[in-house]
Write a protein that holds these residues in place. Sequence first.
Motif, PDB file in Angstrom:
ATOM      1  N   MET A  28     -31.052  -3.248  45.491  1.00  0.00           N
ATOM      2  CA  MET A  28     -29.756  -3.784  45.879  1.00  0.00           C
ATOM      3  C   MET A  28     -29.775  -5.302  45.711  1.00  0.00           C
ATOM      4  O   MET A  28     -28.887  -5.883  45.133  1.00  0.00           O
ATOM      5  N   ARG A  76     -29.547  -2.527  39.209  1.00  0.00           N
ATOM      6  CA  ARG A  76     -28.910  -2.807  40.486  1.00  0.00           C
ATOM      7  C   ARG A  76     -28.087  -1.598  40.923  1.00  0.00           C
ATOM      8  O   ARG A  76     -27.106  -1.236  40.303  1.00  0.00           O
ATOM      9  N   GLY A  77     -28.507  -0.988  41.960  1.00  0.00           N
ATOM     10  CA  GLY A  77     -27.796   0.179  42.451  1.00  0.00           C
ATOM     11  C   GLY A  77     -28.734   1.000  43.297  1.00  0.00           C
ATOM     12  O   GLY A  77     -29.871   1.258  42.910  1.00  0.00           O
ATOM     13  N   ARG A  78     -28.247   1.334  44.463  1.00  0.00           N
ATOM     14  CA  ARG A  78     -29.103   2.163  45.319  1.00  0.00           C
ATOM     15  C   ARG A  78     -28.912   3.612  44.922  1.00  0.00           C
ATOM     16  O   ARG A  78     -27.806   4.066  44.711  1.00  0.00           O
ATOM     17  N   VAL A  79     -30.017   4.271  44.828  1.00  0.00           N
ATOM     18  CA  VAL A  79     -29.948   5.653  44.349  1.00  0.00           C
ATOM     19  C   VAL A  79     -29.285   6.525  45.402  1.00  0.00           C
ATOM     20  O   VAL A  79     -29.579   6.423  46.593  1.00  0.00           O
ATOM     21  N   TYR A 102     -27.355   7.562  40.385  1.00  0.00           N
ATOM     22  CA  TYR A 102     -27.102   6.250  40.973  1.00  0.00           C
ATOM     23  C   TYR A 102     -25.937   5.622  40.243  1.00  0.00           C
ATOM     24  O   TYR A 102     -25.557   6.044  39.147  1.00  0.00           O
ATOM     25  N   GLU A 103     -25.393   4.646  40.860  1.00  0.00           N
ATOM     26  CA  GLU A 103     -24.404   3.854  40.151  1.00  0.00           C
ATOM     27  C   GLU A 103     -25.075   2.591  39.663  1.00  0.00           C
ATOM     28  O   GLU A 103     -25.681   1.873  40.459  1.00  0.00           O
ATOM     29  N   ASP A 104     -25.017   2.345  38.387  1.00  0.00           N
ATOM     30  CA  ASP A 104     -25.450   1.059  37.882  1.00  0.00           C
ATOM     31  C   ASP A 104     -24.315   0.113  38.216  1.00  0.00           C
ATOM     32  O   ASP A 104     -23.278   0.101  37.552  1.00  0.00           O
ATOM     33  N   THR A 105     -24.493  -0.629  39.284  1.00  0.00           N
ATOM     34  CA  THR A 105     -23.344  -1.384  39.787  1.00  0.00           C
ATOM     35  C   THR A 105     -22.993  -2.552  38.886  1.00  0.00           C
ATOM     36  O   THR A 105     -21.933  -3.126  39.011  1.00  0.00           O
TER      37      THR A 105
END
Lengths: 56, 398, 1010, 67, 50, 376
Positions: free
Chosen positions: B255, B281-284, B299-302
């Motif tokens: 994060m 960057r992205g919390r699974v 996950y979202e690749d933010t």
Amino acid sequence: MASNEVLIIGGGIAGMQAALDLGDMGIKVHLVEKNPSIGGKMAQLDKTFPTNDCTI
Amino acid sequence: MTEFSGLVGDFRAKVHRRARYVDQSKCTACGACAEKCPTRVPNEFNFGLDERKAIYKDYAQGIPSVYTIDPNHCRVFQGKKCGVCAKVCQAKAIDYEQKDYDVDLNVAAVIVATGYELFDATQIPEYGYGKLPNVISSLEMERLLSAGGPTSGHLKRPSTIRGEARLKELPKLIAKAEKDENQDGLAQLKQEQEWLEDHVHRFHLAKKLGFIQCVGSRDFRFHKYCSSYCCMHSIKEAIIAREHEPETESYIFYMDLRTVGKGFEEYKVRGAEVSGLRYIRGRVAEITQDKDLNPVVRYEDTERRTVQSLTLDMVILANACSAPRNIPQVARLLGVALDENNFVKTHPNRPLDTSVPGIFTCGCAQGPLDIPESVAQASSAAARAAEVVMTGGRALAV
Amino acid sequence: MSNKMVGAVLMVGGGIGGVQASLDLAESGFKVYLVEEKPCIGGVMAQLDKTYPTNDCSACIFSPKLQTLAQNPNIEILAYSSLERLEGEAGNMRAVVRERARYVDKEKCTSCGTCAAKCPVRVENPYNFGHDTIKAIYKDYAQGIPPVYTINPQHCRTFRGKKCGVCKKVCPAGAIDYEQQDQVIELEVGAVILSLGYQLLDVARLGEYGYGRYPNVVTNLEMERILSASGPFEGVITRPSDGGHPHKIAWIQCVGSRDPGKGMPHCSSICCMASIKEAVITREHDASIEPTIFYIDIRAHGKGFDEYYERAKTDGVVRFVRCMVSRLVEDPVTKSLHITYVDEHGKLTTETFDMVVLATGLRTSDECRQLAERLGVQLNEFNFCSTSSFEPVQTSRPGVFVAGMFQGPKAIPGTVTQASAAAGASARLLAPARGTLTVKKEFPPEKPVAGLEPRIGVFVCRCGINIASTVDVPSVVEQMKEVPGVAYAGENLFTCSQDTQTDIKRIIQEYDLNRIVVASCTPRTHLPLFQETAREAGLNRYLVEMANIREHCSWVHMKEKEKATDKAVDLIKMAVARSRRLEQVQDHQLPMEQSALVVGGGVAGMVSALNIAGQGFSVDLVEATDRLGGHALQLDQTLKGEQIKPFVEDITARVMSEERIRVHFNAKIDSVEGFVGNFKTTVSTNGGEPVEVKHGVAVVATGAGEWKPDVYGYGTDPRIRTHLEISQAFTKKDSTVLNAETTVFIQCVGSRGKDRPWCSRVCCNHSVMHAIALKEANPDAKVYILYRDIRTFGLNEPNYAKARKLGVVFVRYEAAEPPVVEVGPKITVKVKDQLLKETITISADSLVLASAIIPYEGNRELARMFKVSTGQEGFFLEAHMKLRPVDFATEGVFLAGLAHYPKTMDETVAQAEAAGAHAAQVLARGYVDAPGMVSVVDEFLCRGCGRCVDICPFQVPELKEVSPGMLRSEINPALCKGCGACGVACPTGAAAIRHFKDDQIGDMIDAALA
Amino acid sequence: MSSDFDPKIIAFACNWCSYAGADLAGVSRMQYPPSVRLIRLMCSGMLAPSYILKAFEKGADGVLVTG
Amino acid sequence: MNLLGIDEKRLRREWISASEGQRFAEVIREFTEEIRKLGKNPLIQREIAV
Amino acid sequence: MTLANIIDSTKAYYCLDCGICTGSCPVSRVTPDFSPRLMVEKALMDQDETPYEDVNIWACLSCGQCSARCPSKIDYPDFVRKVRAEAVRAGKGGVTAHRGLFQGIMRIQTLNVKQSKTGWARGAGKISASGDTYYFVGCSPFFDIEFRNDWGLDVMDAPKAVLKLLNMIGIEPVIHDDERCCGHDLLWNGDIDNFRRLAQLNVDLIRNLGCKRVVFQCPEGYMTFKKYYPEVIGDHGLELVHFYELLAAELKTGRFGFNGLEATVTYHDPCRLGRQAGIMDAPRVLLEGIPGVTLKEMEHNRQSGLCCGTSAWMSCSSCSKEIQKQRLNEAVEVGAEVLVTACPKCRLHLSCALRDVEMPVKIRDLNDLLAEAVKA
């Protein structure tokens, strides 16, 4: 009666370091650890960051 | 420690020493006992990735260098016939009759250095820790990377390690089933054998690794705090893994990357540049697994704002640094206050002083720290304790 | 003069015929010059109150056409003008037109009316036949086009040498020009169409029935004005003598018509229905009025006419007296009228009426006769334009065509049909020059409105007094100003008038409106007009909403003025509520298959096919049998006595040699798919392998059948024949027919009854024609015609007189007491003569049954395939009975011949030409307009369940696989009829019809009940 | 129960059928009570049941669906 | 409708064709009468004030 | 409620953009444009009225998976619910399924209706006119109208089974004709005013009947009474019991047992019942209590149970269908013959998807299954 000894609860890196320091000062230390061996988590580590030193 | 009383300069503590059933003074740590001991037990030190015996030492360099019998597993203590260790011990150190005993101590100061415990990731069921074999904690990863670990530093997948173990077992079971003419069981076992052989053959080493940060940290459901060291820790593990096996690819799901120590940021950059780490960057959100027991992270690749799923060989959870589960009892006994996270509460201006004069704390007992910080604190705590010893606690007993 | 084809047509006459032909031509790609004698176009139809048989308001259905015409950039209106000379050959002519001085600059006049308001000179209003007054500067009627005032120099003080000049002073536009001169304009055209209309017989001059002397004796047309809401009495039925309300009104038929003594041997065709309609409407205006119609025969020979007549009769709305009026005198005191007549019982009776309407005969005006002479166009013995049955719109001069009343008396649909036929004939002649002189209408870019706060303009129409006399319009306007989102509210006298359109456009700009609501009449007729106006002002068409406060409010709640006002407010609020939610919707254009399919190889089908092919498009002609010609093959001659066989042979040969026409014999249509521009029809021949025909348009010309009677002994004796059989017998010179001593014709066999309420239109003429032939062949033969009403309408009337003169015996029977036929050695026919009130027994050798013309059984199936309608009786149903007689409501499908309704040869040919013209018009455009008001499927919402596919009555939605296992419905906007059924069936709300969204309807409900 | 009130009726009408019928009633000056608020739809197939419910919900005393 | 307790008589379906002006007027007249007999829409008398 | 209040009350301000919500969201998996965090983000960035315009607020299924996993414990469904209410107030709305039929029915129920919707109970079991226990049947009688004929689904078997089972354990519950819809859907459609009316009407009705305890079979009704009624009408003082907990407790006492029923089943946790009400064990206890029933767990179960794809008769779409297909696939993957649902809507939604896709799995209602398995 005042004591001149120290009790350290926990035999991980912090406990050990404190014990060593106190010992170096000539103070008697009791190090209490619940596991059969001291060393704590650090003993389980492989290397340390950022130097990648072997922990043990 | 079972009892505690007194004031600074004059504490009285009763320490309960559990029986090792090995005479500490006699044991030479030769290891013959363990070698001959017939009882195999999963090795907690290596998180069950390998086995130890019922008489054991945590690790080779363990101090004190004394073996210990695990009465929960030892055949003798289970009422069975054995006594092998006693027979083989040349130092005659084995003493099945040994009893727990109490030690009374009188000390001037106490240092609480109880360290931490790993956050129990089974509390996050969507990560499948404990269910999915190839999802492990960061410390398990350490053991896998360790030359002294169960795999001698080879990054074997836990499913493979377990599969290999099971494969060793299977012929016996198959033979038994054949004998019992248990056709269904036999078929199942053979199927399992076939599958495992194939699996173990195809998946030997874990090369595609996912590191999931903030597992239980910075999470209002569990620990609001940041566990401080995990970012660096995961990067380190990923770098080491790459050193072990150049084909390793690592993905670090984070994060915020908190590489805030001396040389840390450079280390992170090096990780990407030299070791090919990929920071995502992205919390699974969740981990599932496919038919080959490969963990699949979603996950979202933010940064790209896309939801992805990625199939990996192994996932390493950066479990939070939690206060040990038994710390409230210890604290109650000592009378020291804990903070909201069950870390030992310290004085704002005297960071190693607990709420009880003469009792100090250091290391992860008072909050997440990395090794140098722990060491530094330890020295300070020692200094504080020494002060008490030197002054008889007067300085503090006001 | 070069031989180059000129892509322009000169249209002479601005009545409904001229308007229709102009629109057709302009749509087909020709420049049109529309020349009209009067200051405004519109002709008689604009003067009419209602039209039969639908009781549609004439102005309502006509004014949208006028508006469309006025807005068409390819039609140049030359009103107040006349054609003086015409030189050159067909395809390249020079016309000399004189445009009379209006003394008003037509470019400057805004039609604001200030001049007329201030003009001090009042004169009788000829438009309303002197029942009210206008000023010396005037406009015929409020919605008049062009919207320009005209000074009548005969009355204007300035022109009479007096001091005035008021109009010039007050005109804000500075349009008055007393110095203006007539302009002579020379026009290059390729063809000329004469739709000159008609004139009423000058009854005053003849002194008939005291017309001109007795103020309460009026003509049919005057009655129309009296009934009209925009007429002199604002729709209140008023006695001219004293302004009182009449209670008893008599209509006297055949005034001047059917009277060779007055130089009018013909039947005027329309007066029976016109009078019945006026009587019915009169009763609707004031139920206490007792209308009586004095007549000889009721000639209700058109589609739906007899049903209309029967309704008027049986509902007791109108009293019908079959008798000519023998004497009419005015009561000098009351000005009422004493009418003496022989009643049904043969008794001489005198009855007093408050008012009398004369169904005055129609004729060609002297001016038209002179024009015809100047142009070298021949007239017939009745002074109507001479044409053949086979070329009903072709005058004697090539390149000059005729339509409407100038060709012979006829009702509006006949005129419209001929107008389209004349347009088609012109278009065919000038096909190579198509599109050379026309321009495309350019619109300003559309203003985007999405996301803007609604700024709604509300235009409340007074509709003269139609709305304003019931609904308190000013109060409605005030209330509308309070409604959220309304940025403008105002009232108009006639919102549909040309000048109001200009106003609306100005107001849209001035108030920065992004939606408009017109509260007036029905959107069914007027919405397109306001949409066009909005579009010209840069607003998307779909941002216009209408509230119908006339048909649904003022007209139906006349006695509850307050509640009607409340309802009007509600209706407008509903419209405003909906308009707030309206969104821009885009129409599209789709490619088109530029060919036609003609179904039916009879005369109608062949003529349509030839017209379309003649305009350059290919045609597939589907004929069920193995030869072309249809029923015409069984007919001997036309009512004018022309031999049919050579004509049929001629057109058959032309069809067969026309390379653009492909004929499918013994063919059947298995299925029709697609839509205008892109039909796919499967045709199988002799039950063989079906072929797929792609076509852009279709003409249905399947004809009709003859009823095989199950009465009057038909089928039991060879001497009893139907009409078709007698025609064949004549062709074969069958001696049993030709030499029969006694022949009886029974009329209305199967027609005008309970099962088949329609009049088969041609049978009276047919029987009379054959009776004459029999008598001429054998003067001693006895010939009886047993009839209910003799309907030898129009120019065939003299045949009736001739038959009587030749000694044919006409016996009238009542439907309730039909003749009785017994077959023995002779055929005994007993009939109760309604004149003598006695039963007559006739021993006949030959019996001819005027059997009904009936629709084919297969019509409904074909209708289903083409997605068109049939009427209750089974004939194909045209889009509009008056104004769209050759179109179907379904775009791209047209109708001709007996499949529509029984008709004569010239009518069939005209309708076929017209259908061909309309078909070619669509093809000439080259693309299909795909209206935006269709269902759309939201890609995301659609879950591909297929319920829309199941429910759509037109099989439009299709499921397409968009990703593995994921289906999605797609709707072809060109096929979608916008019925919305899919939207109701759709579980997710993915399918929704544009312009009729749930929130748009929902808000209307809210507003209605708020 | 009161029988002397002015009901409000919401009517849904198909543009081609009943709306035209209503137009005809108007053109023919057939008088009827001013109770109805007509909503024009392009086809009665467009009428969703929820419209009827909505009309009742909003207080319509009656709903007339004409096709 | 039944479940909700709305009198079914309040909803009427009629097929009226384009040529049935007379019928349209009749239907309105009849239905209005019918509704008058049924009385006001009972739903809108709110039970609770919110 | 102002946007600031909404942000504050849902802790939306604490969104750290970690993306767990998006990765967890069943909608985001199918519809990349949708992201709970971005929805909130927009509100945070631009604290005017724009979130009310955001079509995404209507795409949320309120399944709560995002919030259950959110490290910041942001209540996204609550955020959505509140924003929707404001959007509705501003005249915006979502696309309702079934052309708004059910919302129409619900809104009418806020009025002075005299319903007759307990007809189904005749012959299904015993009911009482008064008593302590009220059985809140919910909307199934209305669903029945839409789905029985068109879909051939008998949704009434569930309430009938519940009544039968209640009778079996000695409860003859009170049911009532004028019970309203609990209002769940209106609440989630943003129609707060009408929701409040329904809440008040239901609570008044049950209280006036003298009932103290309300038994639910419908998860939505249960959660709505439990969590959202107090929000709008304050404490209603009613004891709320979910039928499965009641029945599971009874099963443990051994006072009744199940007959055998051979089936390999999997259990679909309704979001309202599982993740939100936390009732995950009881239905499993009941299912596993049936001899012969093998319960297999789908990949997403319990806390991670996957939503059935549609909620509140709104935002049904291709996305819903994709989610439903995924869910049915999970059932097939674990070898279940029967997917057991415990919510009338989950059942309808999954059945709807099953109409269009061929999958070797049947859908059954838990109540109905239990009734079949129960010993006389």
